[in-house]
Design a protein around this motif. Sequence first.
Motif, PDB file in Angstrom:
ATOM      1  N   PHE A 176      -3.378   2.411   0.124  1.00  0.00           N
ATOM      2  CA  PHE A 176      -3.312   2.866   1.546  1.00  0.00           C
ATOM      3  C   PHE A 176      -5.492   2.386   2.406  1.00  0.00           C
ATOM      4  O   PHE A 176      -6.048   2.991   2.676  1.00  0.00           O
ATOM      5  N   ALA A 177      -5.444   0.794   2.619  1.00  0.00           N
ATOM      6  CA  ALA A 177      -6.609   0.379   3.057  1.00  0.00           C
ATOM      7  C   ALA A 177      -6.621   0.491   4.224  1.00  0.00           C
ATOM      8  O   ALA A 177      -7.659   0.606   4.620  1.00  0.00           O
ATOM      9  N   ASP A 178      -5.265   0.514   4.459  1.00  0.00           N
ATOM     10  CA  ASP A 178      -4.742   0.501   6.679  1.00  0.00           C
ATOM     11  C   ASP A 178      -5.961   1.931   6.364  1.00  0.00           C
ATOM     12  O   ASP A 178      -5.231   1.883   8.102  1.00  0.00           O
ATOM     13  N   TYR A 179      -5.787   3.093   5.826  1.00  0.00           N
ATOM     14  CA  TYR A 179      -5.708   3.899   5.697  1.00  0.00           C
ATOM     15  C   TYR A 179      -7.453   4.637   5.876  1.00  0.00           C
ATOM     16  O   TYR A 179      -8.323   4.470   5.355  1.00  0.00           O
TER      17      TYR A 179
END
Length: 255
Positions: A176-179
């Motif tokens: 969940f690196a984009d969050y």
Amino acid sequence: MFRIVKYVLYDILQNRIVIGYTLFLLAVSFGVFNLSDAPTKGLVSLLNIALIVTPLVSIVFATIHFYNSYEFIELLAAQPIRRSVIVWSEFWGLTLALSMAVAVGMGLPIFLFTPNATGLSLLAAAIGLTVVFVSIAMLASVATRDKAKGIGVALLLWFFFSLLYDALLLFLMFSFADYPLEKAMLAFVSLNPIDLARVVVLLQMDISALMGYTGALFREFLGTGWGIAFAAAVLLLWAALPMWWAVRIFKRKDL
């Protein structure tokens, strides 16, 4: 309860494993401070001992001691003594003995080489983890009658908190690196007593900048007086909840 705690404590303090554990911590602590050219490097090396060795010895020794004391526990249970008193006495005897081993083995070198807030926070974290993992060991021991199974459960719990939890956390961060997970990380850290102790000690060492934006959040929250109080309260909860559960199981257990 005080008389039973006194007996358990006296019995454990004469145990060769506890004496060897104290001497091992003493030798390692003096070794890392003498080998490092700066006391801070010695504390960083000692931090790994506090986060890995202290919980492992606490949970394994407490589990084995509980099973080896089963005949004594059954004898006490046959007397007009409340079962909750028996479990709490065993817990306090183990906690005091192992905490004394840490206080002597790590505390003496820390007071000699780095008698400051960072050294004291490391010592407090090591003793706090000792209390937490003795509590978890009591729960694992009371939950099962089989000694091998109890030791296996205790080792699995140590493995989960020491190694597996961090791996799961890293997997979650990459997935969940984009969050924005920075604030959620504060909650995830609280779910692992070892991670919580590590972050608090690292913040005292003033190297949180290496943790990036998450480190800044940790410093903003856990670096304050309220943050330290929150970390202490969470560690206290980690010690109280397993013991509360262990006492409930032991009260209903058929010995």
